[in-house]
Write a protein that holds these residues in place. Structure first.
Motif, PDB file in Angstrom:
ATOM      1  N   TYR A  51       0.840  -1.188   0.000  1.00 31.66           N
ATOM      2  CA  TYR A  51       0.000   0.000   0.000  1.00 31.66           C
ATOM      3  C   TYR A  51       0.875   1.237   0.000  1.00 31.66           C
ATOM      4  O   TYR A  51       2.079   1.172   0.280  1.00 31.66           O
ATOM      5  N   GLN A  52       0.274   2.365  -0.339  1.00 30.96           N
ATOM      6  CA  GLN A  52       1.000   3.633  -0.345  1.00 30.96           C
ATOM      7  C   GLN A  52       0.375   4.564   0.678  1.00 30.96           C
ATOM      8  O   GLN A  52      -0.845   4.736   0.702  1.00 30.96           O
ATOM      9  N   VAL A  53       1.209   5.148   1.510  1.00 32.42           N
ATOM     10  CA  VAL A  53       0.741   6.010   2.577  1.00 32.42           C
ATOM     11  C   VAL A  53       1.481   7.339   2.495  1.00 32.42           C
ATOM     12  O   VAL A  53       2.643   7.405   2.086  1.00 32.42           O
ATOM     13  N   GLN A  54       0.796   8.398   2.864  1.00 34.03           N
ATOM     14  CA  GLN A  54       1.413   9.725   2.866  1.00 34.03           C
ATOM     15  C   GLN A  54       0.886  10.493   4.058  1.00 34.03           C
ATOM     16  O   GLN A  54      -0.309  10.448   4.357  1.00 34.03           O
ATOM     17  N   ARG A  55       1.769  11.177   4.746  1.00 33.52           N
ATOM     18  CA  ARG A  55       1.330  11.966   5.882  1.00 33.52           C
ATOM     19  C   ARG A  55       1.661  13.428   5.650  1.00 33.52           C
ATOM     20  O   ARG A  55       2.496  13.786   4.826  1.00 33.52           O
ATOM     21  N   SER A  56       0.981  14.269   6.396  1.00 33.65           N
ATOM     22  CA  SER A  56       1.200  15.707   6.313  1.00 33.65           C
ATOM     23  C   SER A  56       1.251  16.251   7.730  1.00 33.65           C
ATOM     24  O   SER A  56       0.483  15.826   8.597  1.00 33.65           O
ATOM     25  N   CYS A  57       2.189  17.155   7.959  1.00 39.76           N
ATOM     26  CA  CYS A  57       2.348  17.743   9.275  1.00 39.76           C
ATOM     27  C   CYS A  57       3.174  19.011   9.119  1.00 39.76           C
ATOM     28  O   CYS A  57       3.626  19.343   8.021  1.00 39.76           O
ATOM     29  N   PHE A  58       3.355  19.711  10.207  1.00 39.31           N
ATOM     30  CA  PHE A  58       4.205  20.892  10.186  1.00 39.31           C
ATOM     31  C   PHE A  58       5.643  20.425  10.402  1.00 39.31           C
ATOM     32  O   PHE A  58       6.211  20.569  11.489  1.00 39.31           O
ATOM     33  N   CYS A  59       6.220  19.833   9.355  1.00 36.86           N
ATOM     34  CA  CYS A  59       7.544  19.241   9.464  1.00 36.86           C
ATOM     35  C   CYS A  59       8.275  19.343   8.131  1.00 36.86           C
ATOM     36  O   CYS A  59       7.772  19.949   7.178  1.00 36.86           O
ATOM     37  N   ASP A  60       9.440  18.736   8.052  1.00 35.48           N
ATOM     38  CA  ASP A  60      10.312  18.863   6.896  1.00 35.48           C
ATOM     39  C   ASP A  60       9.680  18.203   5.671  1.00 35.48           C
ATOM     40  O   ASP A  60       8.942  17.220   5.775  1.00 35.48           O
ATOM     41  N   ASP A 152      -0.116  23.767  15.998  1.00 31.76           N
ATOM     42  CA  ASP A 152       0.729  23.103  15.001  1.00 31.76           C
ATOM     43  C   ASP A 152       1.177  21.705  15.415  1.00 31.76           C
ATOM     44  O   ASP A 152       2.230  21.227  14.974  1.00 31.76           O
ATOM     45  N   ASP A 153       0.394  21.011  16.257  1.00 30.57           N
ATOM     46  CA  ASP A 153       0.748  19.629  16.573  1.00 30.57           C
ATOM     47  C   ASP A 153      -0.169  18.638  15.853  1.00 30.57           C
ATOM     48  O   ASP A 153      -0.091  17.433  16.085  1.00 30.57           O
ATOM     49  N   GLU A 154      -1.029  19.151  14.977  1.00 35.27           N
ATOM     50  CA  GLU A 154      -1.905  18.282  14.219  1.00 35.27           C
ATOM     51  C   GLU A 154      -1.096  17.453  13.219  1.00 35.27           C
ATOM     52  O   GLU A 154      -0.042  17.875  12.745  1.00 35.27           O
ATOM     53  N   TRP A 155      -1.588  16.287  12.893  1.00 43.01           N
ATOM     54  CA  TRP A 155      -0.982  15.501  11.830  1.00 43.01           C
ATOM     55  C   TRP A 155      -2.078  14.820  11.016  1.00 43.01           C
ATOM     56  O   TRP A 155      -3.171  14.563  11.503  1.00 43.01           O
ATOM     57  N   PHE A 156      -1.751  14.579   9.769  1.00 47.95           N
ATOM     58  CA  PHE A 156      -2.709  14.017   8.824  1.00 47.95           C
ATOM     59  C   PHE A 156      -2.043  12.851   8.100  1.00 47.95           C
ATOM     60  O   PHE A 156      -0.827  12.824   7.910  1.00 47.95           O
ATOM     61  N   MET A 157      -2.848  11.903   7.695  1.00 42.92           N
ATOM     62  CA  MET A 157      -2.326  10.741   6.974  1.00 42.92           C
ATOM     63  C   MET A 157      -3.372  10.253   5.996  1.00 42.92           C
ATOM     64  O   MET A 157      -4.580  10.341   6.260  1.00 42.92           O
ATOM     65  N   SER A 158      -2.922   9.763   4.857  1.00 41.91           N
ATOM     66  CA  SER A 158      -3.841   9.170   3.887  1.00 41.91           C
ATOM     67  C   SER A 158      -3.244   7.891   3.338  1.00 41.91           C
ATOM     68  O   SER A 158      -2.032   7.817   3.105  1.00 41.91           O
ATOM     69  N   VAL A 159      -4.075   6.876   3.194  1.00 42.25           N
ATOM     70  CA  VAL A 159      -3.680   5.671   2.469  1.00 42.25           C
ATOM     71  C   VAL A 159      -4.141   5.871   1.031  1.00 42.25           C
ATOM     72  O   VAL A 159      -5.341   5.871   0.751  1.00 42.25           O
ATOM     73  N   ASN A 160      -3.176   6.082   0.143  1.00 35.33           N
ATOM     74  CA  ASN A 160      -3.533   6.415  -1.237  1.00 35.33           C
ATOM     75  C   ASN A 160      -4.142   5.234  -1.967  1.00 35.33           C
ATOM     76  O   ASN A 160      -5.095   5.397  -2.733  1.00 35.33           O
ATOM     77  N   CYS A 161      -3.583   4.039  -1.762  1.00 31.41           N
ATOM     78  CA  CYS A 161      -4.099   2.854  -2.455  1.00 31.41           C
ATOM     79  C   CYS A 161      -3.549   1.614  -1.768  1.00 31.41           C
ATOM     80  O   CYS A 161      -2.625   1.691  -0.940  1.00 31.41           O
ATOM     81  N   ILE A 162      -4.103   0.464  -2.108  1.00 31.35           N
ATOM     82  CA  ILE A 162      -3.647  -0.811  -1.560  1.00 31.35           C
ATOM     83  C   ILE A 162      -3.879  -1.886  -2.611  1.00 31.35           C
ATOM     84  O   ILE A 162      -4.805  -1.786  -3.431  1.00 31.35           O
ATOM     85  N   GLN A 163      -3.029  -2.893  -2.599  1.00 35.89           N
ATOM     86  CA  GLN A 163      -3.201  -4.024  -3.511  1.00 35.89           C
ATOM     87  C   GLN A 163      -2.779  -5.296  -2.797  1.00 35.89           C
ATOM     88  O   GLN A 163      -1.690  -5.366  -2.217  1.00 35.89           O
ATOM     89  N   PHE A 164      -3.651  -6.306  -2.836  1.00 34.86           N
ATOM     90  CA  PHE A 164      -3.377  -7.566  -2.160  1.00 34.86           C
ATOM     91  C   PHE A 164      -2.642  -8.517  -3.096  1.00 34.86           C
ATOM     92  O   PHE A 164      -2.880  -8.525  -4.311  1.00 34.86           O
ATOM     93  N   TYR A 196      -9.486   2.191  -5.529  1.00 37.08           N
ATOM     94  CA  TYR A 196      -8.386   2.333  -4.584  1.00 37.08           C
ATOM     95  C   TYR A 196      -7.393   1.175  -4.658  1.00 37.08           C
ATOM     96  O   TYR A 196      -6.477   1.095  -3.836  1.00 37.08           O
ATOM     97  N   SER A 197      -7.557   0.289  -5.613  1.00 38.00           N
ATOM     98  CA  SER A 197      -6.525  -0.696  -5.880  1.00 38.00           C
ATOM     99  C   SER A 197      -5.364   0.001  -6.574  1.00 38.00           C
ATOM    100  O   SER A 197      -5.556   0.746  -7.540  1.00 38.00           O
ATOM    101  N   CYS A 198      -4.141  -0.219  -6.078  1.00 34.30           N
ATOM    102  CA  CYS A 198      -2.982   0.466  -6.662  1.00 34.30           C
ATOM    103  C   CYS A 198      -2.843   0.186  -8.151  1.00 34.30           C
ATOM    104  O   CYS A 198      -2.344   1.028  -8.904  1.00 34.30           O
ATOM    105  N   ALA A 199      -3.302  -0.992  -8.577  1.00 34.51           N
ATOM    106  CA  ALA A 199      -3.202  -1.339  -9.994  1.00 34.51           C
ATOM    107  C   ALA A 199      -4.124  -0.503 -10.861  1.00 34.51           C
ATOM    108  O   ALA A 199      -3.902  -0.376 -12.070  1.00 34.51           O
ATOM    109  N   ASN A 200      -5.144   0.092 -10.255  1.00 36.59           N
ATOM    110  CA  ASN A 200      -6.134   0.843 -11.027  1.00 36.59           C
ATOM    111  C   ASN A 200      -5.946   2.349 -10.966  1.00 36.59           C
ATOM    112  O   ASN A 200      -6.695   3.085 -11.613  1.00 36.59           O
TER     113      ASN A 200
END
Length: 297
Positions: A51-60, A152-164, A196-200
């Motif tokens: 799977y692909q994951v991405q987070r967002s925060c007040f960071c580098d 500014d201590d909030e954080w966010f994350m998203s799972v972009n896609c997944i493939q079994f 949301y399948s990574c292949a698609n």
């Protein structure tokens, strides 16, 4: 007879109680959603997926890039930057080798591990909001604010896609095996049909011909990196983007001393001051131009 009239609570106290009730209700709602999501994922999870994951925060910037995670037997075994570790180290993480290494280590999570992080946040009464996939329960979008009193201590994350993974399931008559066989059919259906399948996920299929000095390009939603030979190294795989995906990709990382001008499907990065008889949108010239596009003959 006498009627006993109890004093009403002050308005401010009633308002505070209302906020508390609302917060508690929200936490209970998130707990119910999390419990339901875990059940959905357990029904489909065969233990082997990427799977692909991405987070967002007040960071580098090095810390907020999309990551590809590979899971075997419900253990995260491999993690890499979605656009390639080398590209990330040379572009996003220059001088931040420690952040680079920490990001690889901290991203070594399974979906169940992410569920555990959410459970901790809910148990700690943090402000949690999650959007789950309606069929398999993966958390598509996560927002966590640990403390309303700290900025500014909030954080966010998203799972972009997944493939079994397509794994073989032993054929027996046991109840567990019959359940596994049903799960295998479900994973195959998800991989083939779900957006949301990574292949698609639609990404630029290959580094466009003629991008001889382009190392990264975008279709307006996802970005891909290319090596010096013009081969795709890796891509982000976001499904929902605010930007409109363009039918023409654009270079967003040219070699030094080159710039980009979008004017055709087969355009190229052209070095400054290089003359040509075929410029689209420009008169034939041999003068220096900071942004030209070269059209095919």
């Amino acid at each position: 007879c006498m009627t006993l009239v109890l004093p009403r609570k002050p308005a401010a106290q009633r308002l505070r109680r209302s906020f508390v009730d609302t917060a508690e209700q929200q936490l209970q709602t998130e707990q119910n959603l999390l419990d339901a999501a875990k059940l959905k994922f357990n029904r489909v999870n065969n233990g082997y997926y990427e799977y692909q994951v991405q987070r967002s925060c007040f960071c580098d910037i090095c810390d907020i890039q999309a990551m590809d995670v590979y899971v075997e037997n419900n253990t995260a075994t491999t993690v890499q930057y979605a656009e390639g570790n080398d590209y990330a180290l040379n572009q996003f993480c220059v001088g931040n080798e420690e952040v680079f290494a920490n990001r690889l280590q901290s991203s070594q999570l399974t979906i169940d591990d992410i569920f555990a992080v959410l459970q901790t946040a809910i148990s700690n009464q943090e402000n949690v909001a999650v959007l789950y996939h309606d069929r398999i329960g993966i958390p598509l979008s996560i927002s966590v604010n640990p403390s309303a009193d700290i900025a500014d201590d909030e954080w966010f994350m998203s799972v972009n896609c997944i493939q079994f993974a397509d794994i073989e399931v032993p054929t027996t008559t046991s109840r567990r095996s019959r359940r596994s066989q049903r799960t295998q059919i479900t994973t195959a259906s998800f991989n083939s049909n779900d957006s949301y399948s990574c292949a698609n996920v639609q990404v630029p299929a290959q580094c466009p011909a003629g991008f001889f000095s382009c190392h990264r390009y975008s279709d307006g939603c996802n970005t891909c990196s290319c090596d010096d030979a013009g081969n795709v190294v890796g891509c982000t795989k976001r499904v929902n983007c605010e930007a409109v995906v363009s039918s023409q990709v654009q270079c967003i990382d040219c070699e030094s001393n080159t710039e980009w001008s979008n004017c055709g499907a087969n355009e190229q990065c052209v070095p400054d001051c290089q003359s040509s008889d075929n410029f689209c949108g420009l008169s034939i010239t041999t003068e220096c131009s900071p942004a030209r596009c070269q059209c095919p003959l």
